[in-house]
Motif scaffolding. Structure first.
Motif, mmCIF file in Angstrom:
data_model
loop_
_atom_site.group_PDB
_atom_site.id
_atom_site.type_symbol
_atom_site.label_atom_id
_atom_site.label_comp_id
_atom_site.label_asym_id
_atom_site.label_seq_id
_atom_site.Cartn_x
_atom_site.Cartn_y
_atom_site.Cartn_z
ATOM 1 N N PRO A 1 0.830 -1.216 0.000
ATOM 2 C CA PRO A 1 0.000 0.000 0.000
ATOM 3 C C PRO A 1 0.859 1.258 0.000
ATOM 4 O O PRO A 1 1.863 1.346 0.700
ATOM 5 N N ASP A 2 0.459 2.246 -0.787
ATOM 6 C CA ASP A 2 1.184 3.510 -0.866
ATOM 7 C C ASP A 2 0.204 4.595 -1.305
ATOM 8 O O ASP A 2 -0.184 4.658 -2.474
ATOM 9 N N ALA A 3 -0.201 5.428 -0.370
ATOM 10 C CA ALA A 3 -1.201 6.453 -0.653
ATOM 11 C C ALA A 3 -0.685 7.516 -1.617
ATOM 12 O O ALA A 3 -1.481 8.260 -2.199
ATOM 13 N N ALA A 4 0.634 7.600 -1.803
ATOM 14 C CA ALA A 4 1.193 8.622 -2.689
ATOM 15 C C ALA A 4 1.091 8.245 -4.160
ATOM 16 O O ALA A 4 1.373 9.068 -5.036
ATOM 17 N N ILE A 5 0.681 7.005 -4.445
ATOM 18 C CA ILE A 5 0.583 6.525 -5.820
ATOM 19 C C ILE A 5 -0.883 6.464 -6.218
ATOM 20 O O ILE A 5 -1.727 6.044 -5.410
ATOM 21 N N PRO A 6 -1.241 6.890 -7.440
ATOM 22 C CA PRO A 6 -2.657 6.934 -7.847
ATOM 23 C C PRO A 6 -3.403 5.618 -7.663
ATOM 24 O O PRO A 6 -4.573 5.614 -7.270
#
Length: 377
Positions: free
Chosen positions: A42-47
């Motif tokens: 998970p990575d909130a900075a990626i669309p």
């Protein structure tokens, strides 16, 4: 075994998730062997909400994911390279894997059909416990199945059969099975699973509704011509069987058929898993999506409702369209849960009749969970 995996097994044993009868299988089939070289974190900075983590490029991050009691996403968007970032295959959370295997209640020599091969770890665990000839595993995605077959072969724990096919159809060649184990959620228990399980055998599968994909069902196969009964034994959330994925909520028409206030704050219909699961049982075709200021609900058949989070009791806070008053049904379902003493998910069960009809119940198969009856009805 690595220290991280040893600590994981120790924690699972201490918590009671991993019982002694399965410990040896978890030692002979260590999770890291079955996790792909590249996974999604998970990575909130990626669309898309996820970024690829390579074992070669980021070994410490990869090992931290593998040694944790957490799910690891191994595929997005059914393998497409330009999708929105929806997880479609994973390495399940180890404590849940242990819980589901325990719920099978296997004995030596039992024959198991494993639905949803995924990484191959669960089928390898079953093979390590029961012997490879006792296990058949089915995977719908040819690429996922091929990679899993390579991993179980390298581990020396190849099941008797690794089948590429629709898990909803089971695998009739080797019937009957003593147990069926699924790692993908269903909305309906397939007739094939019932017919391919011996009377008295168990089916363990994630089960849910479009509103709440949350139950772990342990179903005991009835005698021929008789119903099968089961209980929801835990709160789990797994990816849907591809053929049973609920459709997304489409936006309603511009002009509603009905405006009015809400009797309750909309947050209360999703306040915990138990109320959400209950609402899903009472209104089994309901589904929802959040917008910036509203919850929007649909029955997938032309009826919608939306409720504003702020000033939810204002005269125009609730908008409803179609032949049903969907929000009224949802709030009535929550009121029913309140009047029944706020039952947890584990007080519910499911009957599957000889003709394949599903009937949810509370505490006892005689106490059926029906659709809410509204005053106008």
């Amino acid at each position: 075994m690595r220290d991280g995996y040893e600590r994981l097994l120790a924690d699972l044993t201490l918590s009671g998730a991993l019982e002694e009868g399965w410990l040896g299988a978890f030692e002979r089939a260590p999770r890291p062997v079955f996790v792909p070289e590249s996974v999604w974190a998970p990575d909130a900075a990626i669309p898309t909400g996820y970024r690829r983590v390579s074992r070669v490029v980021e070994p410490e991050t990869w090992w931290a994911l593998v040694d944790a009691d957490e799910v690891i996403v191994t595929q997005l968007d059914d393998g497409a390279h330009d999708g929105p970032g929806v997880p479609t295959s994973s390495a399940s959370k180890p404590s849940l894997v242990a819980t589901m295997l325990r719920q099978l209640d296997v004995i030596d020599g039992a024959r198991v059909l494993d639905i949803g091969t995924g990484t191959g770890w669960t089928s390898a665990l079953l093979s390590a416990r029961l012997g490879r000839e006792s296990v058949t595993t089915v995977e719908v995605d040819p690429n996922v199945a091929s990679e899993a077959a390579d991993r179980v072969k390298a581990a020396g724990l190849v099941p008797a059969r690794v089948v590429v096919g629709d898990g909803l159809a089971g695998w009739p060649t080797d019937v009957p099975y003593d147990h069926i184990h699924s790692t993908a959620a269903v909305r309906r228990v397939p007739d094939a699973w019932i017919s391919q399980t011996r009377p008295g055998g168990t089916i363990v599968t994630p089960w849910g509704t479009p509103y709440a994909n949350a139950g772990l069902l342990r179903l005991v196969r009835g005698e021929p011509g008789a119903p099968s009964y089961g209980r929801f034994v835990d709160n789990v959330s797994f990816m849907w069987m591809r053929a049973q994925r609920p459709s997304a909520v489409t936006l309603p028409p511009t002009t509603p058929d009905w405006l009015g206030p809400s009797e309750i704050p909309p947050d209360l219909v999703l306040s915990n898993v138990d109320v959400a699961f209950t609402i899903g049982l009472r209104v089994p075709d309901a589904r929802y999506v959040h917008t910036w200021d509203r919850i929007v609900l649909s029955d997938g058949n032309g009826s919608w409702a939306s409720v504003r989070y702020e000033t939810w009791d204002a005269p125009d806070a609730v908008r409803q369209w179609g032949t049903r008053r969907l929000w009224d049904e949802i709030t009535a379902a929550r009121a029913w849960w309140e009047t029944r003493g706020r039952p947890p998910l584990t007080r519910f069960g499911l009957t599957v009749t000889a003709r394949g009809r599903q009937k949810a119940w509370l505490d006892d198969p005689k106490n059926l969970v029906g659709r809410p009856r509204l005053p106008a009805e």
